[in-house]
Scaffold this motif. Structure first.
Motif, PDB file in Angstrom:
ATOM      1  N   UNK A 149       6.767   4.600 -14.684  1.00 38.57           N
ATOM      2  CA  UNK A 149       5.758   3.453 -14.187  1.00 38.57           C
ATOM      3  C   UNK A 149       4.360   4.007 -14.086  1.00 38.57           C
ATOM      4  N   UNK A 150       4.233   5.121 -13.078  1.00 38.25           N
ATOM      5  CA  UNK A 150       3.239   5.872 -12.512  1.00 38.25           C
ATOM      6  C   UNK A 150       2.392   6.234 -13.941  1.00 38.25           C
ATOM      7  N   UNK A 151       3.020   7.070 -14.651  1.00 37.63           N
ATOM      8  CA  UNK A 151       2.613   7.778 -15.903  1.00 37.63           C
ATOM      9  C   UNK A 151       2.049   6.552 -16.732  1.00 37.63           C
ATOM     10  N   UNK A 152       2.551   5.658 -17.016  1.00 37.97           N
ATOM     11  CA  UNK A 152       2.216   4.574 -18.026  1.00 37.97           C
ATOM     12  C   UNK A 152       0.809   3.819 -17.294  1.00 37.97           C
ATOM     13  N   UNK A 153       0.895   3.630 -16.191  1.00 41.10           N
ATOM     14  CA  UNK A 153      -0.336   3.007 -15.496  1.00 41.10           C
ATOM     15  C   UNK A 153      -1.561   4.134 -15.689  1.00 41.10           C
ATOM     16  N   UNK A 154      -1.347   5.250 -15.335  1.00 44.60           N
ATOM     17  CA  UNK A 154      -2.225   6.306 -15.446  1.00 44.60           C
ATOM     18  C   UNK A 154      -3.120   6.348 -17.283  1.00 44.60           C
ATOM     19  N   UNK A 155      -2.319   5.964 -17.986  1.00 46.56           N
ATOM     20  CA  UNK A 155      -3.060   5.802 -19.467  1.00 46.56           C
ATOM     21  C   UNK A 155      -4.248   5.010 -19.586  1.00 46.56           C
TER      22      UNK A 155
ATOM     23  N   UNK B  41      -4.688   1.675 -10.422  1.00 49.97           N
ATOM     24  CA  UNK B  41      -3.381   1.232 -10.442  1.00 49.97           C
ATOM     25  C   UNK B  41      -2.374   2.328 -10.342  1.00 49.97           C
ATOM     26  N   UNK B  42      -2.428   3.359 -11.136  1.00 53.77           N
ATOM     27  CA  UNK B  42      -1.673   4.292 -11.005  1.00 53.77           C
ATOM     28  C   UNK B  42      -1.416   4.976  -9.507  1.00 53.77           C
ATOM     29  N   UNK B  43      -2.617   5.430  -8.973  1.00 50.49           N
ATOM     30  CA  UNK B  43      -2.349   5.658  -7.499  1.00 50.49           C
ATOM     31  C   UNK B  43      -1.907   4.757  -6.574  1.00 50.49           C
ATOM     32  N   UNK B  44      -2.249   3.406  -6.817  1.00 50.62           N
ATOM     33  CA  UNK B  44      -1.595   2.394  -5.984  1.00 50.62           C
ATOM     34  C   UNK B  44       0.098   2.428  -5.921  1.00 50.62           C
ATOM     35  N   UNK B  45       0.391   2.522  -7.417  1.00 49.28           N
ATOM     36  CA  UNK B  45       1.784   2.357  -7.603  1.00 49.28           C
ATOM     37  C   UNK B  45       2.536   3.681  -6.973  1.00 49.28           C
TER      38      UNK B  45
ATOM     39  N   UNK C  83      -3.298   0.677   2.126  1.00 48.49           N
ATOM     40  CA  UNK C  83      -3.790  -0.612   2.320  1.00 48.49           C
ATOM     41  C   UNK C  83      -5.107  -0.916   1.602  1.00 48.49           C
ATOM     42  N   UNK C  84      -5.707   0.198   1.188  1.00 47.57           N
ATOM     43  CA  UNK C  84      -6.827   0.115   0.391  1.00 47.57           C
ATOM     44  C   UNK C  84      -6.491  -0.188  -0.984  1.00 47.57           C
ATOM     45  N   UNK C  85      -5.217   0.281  -1.451  1.00 49.48           N
ATOM     46  CA  UNK C  85      -4.925   0.077  -3.073  1.00 49.48           C
ATOM     47  C   UNK C  85      -4.316  -1.239  -3.154  1.00 49.48           C
ATOM     48  N   UNK C  86      -3.915  -1.873  -1.929  1.00 50.89           N
ATOM     49  CA  UNK C  86      -2.934  -2.973  -1.961  1.00 50.89           C
ATOM     50  C   UNK C  86      -3.666  -4.303  -1.233  1.00 50.89           C
ATOM     51  N   UNK C  87      -5.012  -4.179  -0.911  1.00 50.11           N
ATOM     52  CA  UNK C  87      -5.602  -5.284  -0.320  1.00 50.11           C
ATOM     53  C   UNK C  87      -5.643  -6.474  -1.040  1.00 50.11           C
ATOM     54  N   UNK C  88      -5.804  -6.683  -2.176  1.00 47.64           N
ATOM     55  CA  UNK C  88      -6.112  -7.813  -2.903  1.00 47.64           C
ATOM     56  C   UNK C  88      -4.519  -8.408  -3.157  1.00 47.64           C
TER      57      UNK C  88
END
Length: 189
Positions: A143-149, A154-158, A183-188
């Motif tokens: 999932x992280x690899x796919x987001x990193x494309x 989003x990849x760092x957050x996952x 918290x920073x990557x999921x604030x929204x």
């Protein structure tokens, strides 16, 4: 640009790391280069940080704690219980900074394990490269690899979400930097 060039980095990891850990460092460096090109970080810095990120990973716990004390690196209760695992990045970064390595490279090395809020693109690339280099196989890594494309954030957050779920699931303590990054990557959300 830095106090340690690629050849010197190779010599350092050859001297300090087992063959298995050196192979990992090479995979992280290669992945960091791919991510740096994709997301606009300095490629040479990403490669150097990838090569050197685990320079102190194989130090014994006692040596890691002693080095942390020598460099003035804060050691909380979580770090004290798992010093080699959590502090190897900050200890390597402090050692390399003494050798004249670019502070941006050192900060990427320092943050590669647990992260922190306010990370630069370079720091995120190295964090993510270590998390999802090709030999990593665990639930969620694809999932992280796919987001990193397409999305570094989003990849760092996952990656931080999955890391925290794993750590908490094992009943381990969480360091403040990891919570701040989450918290920073999921604030929204």
């Amino acid at each position: 640009m830095t106090g340690v060039d690629r050849a010197q980095a190779e010599a350092l990891i050859a001297e300090r790391l087992s063959p298995r850990r050196r192979d990992h460092a090479h995979r992280v460096a290669a992945e960091a280069v791919v991510l740096a090109r994709r997301f606009g970080a300095p490629v040479e810095q990403a490669e150097l940080a990838g090569l050197l990120h685990d320079l102190c990973r194989e130090l014994p716990d006692a040596e890691t704690l002693a080095a942390a004390g020598r460099y003035g690196i804060p050691v909380g209760p979580v770090e004290a219980r798992r010093p080699k695992k959590i502090l190897h990045g900050p200890v390597a970064a402090a050692e390399l900074e003494e050798r004249g390595v670019d502070p941006a490279v050192c900060r990427a090395i320092a943050l590669h394990t647990v992260g922190d809020a306010g990370m630069t693109v370079l720091e995120k690339c190295v964090y993510l490269a270590d998390y999802c280099e090709p030999s990593r196989h665990f639930p969620g890594v694809d999932e992280v690899r796919a987001l990193a494309e397409t999305s570094l954030d989003a990849a760092v957050g996952a990656a931080v979400r999955l890391s925290l779920l794993d750590i908490v699931g094992k009943g381990r303590g969480v360091v403040p930097g990891a919570v701040a990054l989450y918290n920073e990557t999921h604030a929204a959300t």
